[in-house]
Scaffold this motif. Structure first.
Motif, PDB file in Angstrom:
ATOM      1  N   GLU A  73       0.793  -1.134  -0.054  1.00  0.00           N
ATOM      2  CA  GLU A  73       0.035   0.084   0.023  1.00  0.00           C
ATOM      3  C   GLU A  73       0.901   1.091  -0.049  1.00  0.00           C
ATOM      4  N   MET A  74       2.056   1.181   0.705  1.00  0.00           N
ATOM      5  CA  MET A  74       2.967   2.181   0.779  1.00  0.00           C
ATOM      6  C   MET A  74       3.626   2.722  -0.696  1.00  0.00           C
ATOM      7  N   GLU A  75       3.727   1.593  -1.131  1.00  0.00           N
ATOM      8  CA  GLU A  75       4.431   1.650  -2.406  1.00  0.00           C
ATOM      9  C   GLU A  75       3.524   2.284  -3.546  1.00  0.00           C
ATOM     10  N   VAL A  76       2.103   1.828  -3.457  1.00  0.00           N
ATOM     11  CA  VAL A  76       0.933   2.240  -4.534  1.00  0.00           C
ATOM     12  C   VAL A  76       0.784   3.934  -3.971  1.00  0.00           C
ATOM     13  N   ALA A  77       0.895   4.180  -2.853  1.00  0.00           N
ATOM     14  CA  ALA A  77       0.522   5.412  -2.428  1.00  0.00           C
ATOM     15  C   ALA A  77       1.926   6.282  -2.806  1.00  0.00           C
ATOM     16  N   GLN A  78       2.976   5.810  -2.836  1.00  0.00           N
ATOM     17  CA  GLN A  78       4.224   6.646  -3.239  1.00  0.00           C
ATOM     18  C   GLN A  78       3.958   6.924  -4.792  1.00  0.00           C
ATOM     19  N   SER A  79       3.499   6.027  -5.610  1.00  0.00           N
ATOM     20  CA  SER A  79       3.534   6.086  -6.885  1.00  0.00           C
ATOM     21  C   SER A  79       2.230   7.082  -7.327  1.00  0.00           C
ATOM     22  N   GLU A  80       1.201   6.963  -6.551  1.00  0.00           N
ATOM     23  CA  GLU A  80       0.278   8.003  -6.859  1.00  0.00           C
ATOM     24  C   GLU A  80       0.680   9.097  -6.372  1.00  0.00           C
ATOM     25  N   PHE A  81       1.376   9.483  -5.334  1.00  0.00           N
ATOM     26  CA  PHE A  81       1.932  10.926  -5.019  1.00  0.00           C
ATOM     27  C   PHE A  81       2.701  11.536  -6.169  1.00  0.00           C
ATOM     28  N   LEU A  82       3.671  10.431  -6.734  1.00  0.00           N
ATOM     29  CA  LEU A  82       4.400  11.113  -7.721  1.00  0.00           C
ATOM     30  C   LEU A  82       3.807  11.178  -9.100  1.00  0.00           C
ATOM     31  N   ARG A  83       2.885  10.515  -9.281  1.00  0.00           N
ATOM     32  CA  ARG A  83       1.782  10.822 -10.525  1.00  0.00           C
ATOM     33  C   ARG A  83       1.075  12.203 -10.259  1.00  0.00           C
ATOM     34  N   ALA A  84       0.490  12.319  -8.787  1.00  0.00           N
ATOM     35  CA  ALA A  84      -0.244  13.579  -8.642  1.00  0.00           C
ATOM     36  C   ALA A  84       0.737  14.820  -8.693  1.00  0.00           C
ATOM     37  N   ARG A  85       2.091  14.688  -8.184  1.00  0.00           N
ATOM     38  CA  ARG A  85       3.072  15.779  -8.330  1.00  0.00           C
ATOM     39  C   ARG A  85       3.437  16.100  -9.665  1.00  0.00           C
ATOM     40  N   GLY A  86       3.307  15.090 -10.580  1.00  0.00           N
ATOM     41  CA  GLY A  86       3.626  15.454 -12.021  1.00  0.00           C
ATOM     42  C   GLY A  86       2.436  16.178 -12.683  1.00  0.00           C
ATOM     43  N   LEU A  87       1.338  15.637 -12.303  1.00  0.00           N
ATOM     44  CA  LEU A  87       0.006  16.321 -12.935  1.00  0.00           C
ATOM     45  C   LEU A  87       0.082  17.920 -12.298  1.00  0.00           C
ATOM     46  N   TRP A  88       0.244  18.010 -11.094  1.00  0.00           N
ATOM     47  CA  TRP A  88       0.461  19.393 -10.507  1.00  0.00           C
ATOM     48  C   TRP A  88       1.589  20.163 -11.136  1.00  0.00           C
ATOM     49  N   GLU A  89       2.741  19.817 -11.378  1.00  0.00           N
ATOM     50  CA  GLU A  89       3.755  20.397 -12.064  1.00  0.00           C
ATOM     51  C   GLU A  89       3.248  20.893 -13.544  1.00  0.00           C
ATOM     52  N   ARG A  90       2.526  19.956 -14.253  1.00  0.00           N
ATOM     53  CA  ARG A  90       2.183  20.212 -15.530  1.00  0.00           C
ATOM     54  C   ARG A  90       1.140  21.334 -15.499  1.00  0.00           C
ATOM     55  N   ALA A  91       0.301  21.366 -14.520  1.00  0.00           N
ATOM     56  CA  ALA A  91      -0.937  22.093 -14.227  1.00  0.00           C
ATOM     57  C   ALA A  91      -0.417  23.363 -14.002  1.00  0.00           C
ATOM     58  N   ARG A  92       0.779  23.547 -13.074  1.00  0.00           N
ATOM     59  CA  ARG A  92       1.475  24.791 -12.987  1.00  0.00           C
ATOM     60  C   ARG A  92       1.957  25.455 -14.152  1.00  0.00           C
ATOM     61  N   GLU A  93       2.441  24.821 -14.868  1.00  0.00           N
ATOM     62  CA  GLU A  93       3.241  25.023 -15.999  1.00  0.00           C
ATOM     63  C   GLU A  93       2.258  25.880 -17.200  1.00  0.00           C
ATOM     64  N   GLU A  94       1.080  25.061 -17.177  1.00  0.00           N
ATOM     65  CA  GLU A  94      -0.138  25.487 -18.103  1.00  0.00           C
ATOM     66  C   GLU A  94      -0.544  26.766 -17.671  1.00  0.00           C
ATOM     67  N   VAL A  95      -0.689  27.107 -16.339  1.00  0.00           N
ATOM     68  CA  VAL A  95      -1.290  28.364 -15.645  1.00  0.00           C
ATOM     69  C   VAL A  95      -0.219  29.341 -16.144  1.00  0.00           C
ATOM     70  N   GLN A  96       1.109  29.032 -15.841  1.00  0.00           N
ATOM     71  CA  GLN A  96       2.045  30.145 -16.150  1.00  0.00           C
ATOM     72  C   GLN A  96       2.101  30.475 -17.775  1.00  0.00           C
ATOM     73  N   ARG A  97       1.785  29.408 -18.456  1.00  0.00           N
ATOM     74  CA  ARG A  97       1.665  29.910 -20.105  1.00  0.00           C
ATOM     75  C   ARG A  97       0.376  30.685 -20.156  1.00  0.00           C
ATOM     76  N   ALA A  98      -0.567  30.145 -19.415  1.00  0.00           N
ATOM     77  CA  ALA A  98      -1.742  30.968 -19.758  1.00  0.00           C
ATOM     78  C   ALA A  98      -1.590  32.597 -19.228  1.00  0.00           C
ATOM     79  N   GLN A  99      -0.931  32.749 -18.108  1.00  0.00           N
ATOM     80  CA  GLN A  99      -0.799  34.194 -17.661  1.00  0.00           C
ATOM     81  C   GLN A  99      -0.026  34.756 -18.538  1.00  0.00           C
ATOM     82  N   LYS A 100       1.259  34.226 -18.986  1.00  0.00           N
ATOM     83  CA  LYS A 100       2.085  34.909 -20.246  1.00  0.00           C
ATOM     84  C   LYS A 100       1.045  35.343 -21.658  1.00  0.00           C
ATOM     85  N   MET A 101       0.333  34.473 -21.847  1.00  0.00           N
ATOM     86  CA  MET A 101      -0.571  34.789 -23.032  1.00  0.00           C
ATOM     87  C   MET A 101      -1.362  35.906 -22.738  1.00  0.00           C
ATOM     88  N   ARG A 102      -2.020  35.948 -21.450  1.00  0.00           N
ATOM     89  CA  ARG A 102      -2.933  36.926 -21.146  1.00  0.00           C
ATOM     90  C   ARG A 102      -2.217  38.288 -21.069  1.00  0.00           C
TER      91      ARG A 102
END
Length: 122
Positions: A73-102
């Motif tokens: 369960e800890m291995e699965v949780a760590q994997s899910e955490f890493l996946r969520a972190r990656g999604l969060w990083e991509r979302a943050r980059e998208e927000v920054q791009r959108a702000q620059k475009m605006r």
């Protein structure tokens, strides 16, 4: 009631004087002989000890199983955490791009409006 009888038997065995060991016979042999004389009470104690050992082995196996499940369960949780972190990083980059475009769009709009005022006839 049976336990009381066993205790009484053990007490009677332990309080009766044992003969001194014969020459060449060790004290451990005397102990083994005195225990073997115990009969049913010693057998009951042996059975109880064996049962406790069996229960301890079952509990140990269960604890090991739970530890393995927890590890998985800890291995699965760590994997899910890493996946969520990656999604969060991509979302943050998208927000920054959108702000620059605006920002660029607002600069272009201002430029366009100022140009309109320059070239608009009065």
């Amino acid at each position: 009631m049976e336990e009381d009888d066993q205790e009484m038997q053990l007490l009677s065995y332990s309080t009766t004087p044992h003969p001194l060991p014969w020459p060449g016979r060790s004290a451990s042999v005397d102990l083994q002989l005195s225990i073997s004389v115990g009969g049913p009470s010693v057998e009951a104690l042996k059975w109880e000890a064996a049962e406790q050992i069996r229960l301890a082995a079952v509990e140990k196996a269960y604890a090991e199983h739970v530890m393995e499940l927890t590890r998985r369960e800890m291995e699965v949780a760590q994997s899910e955490f890493l996946r969520a972190r990656g999604l969060w990083e991509r979302a943050r980059e998208e927000v920054q791009r959108a702000q620059k475009m605006r920002e660029r769009a607002s600069v272009m709009e201002i430029t366009c409006l100022s140009c309109r005022h320059k070239f608009r006839p009065n």
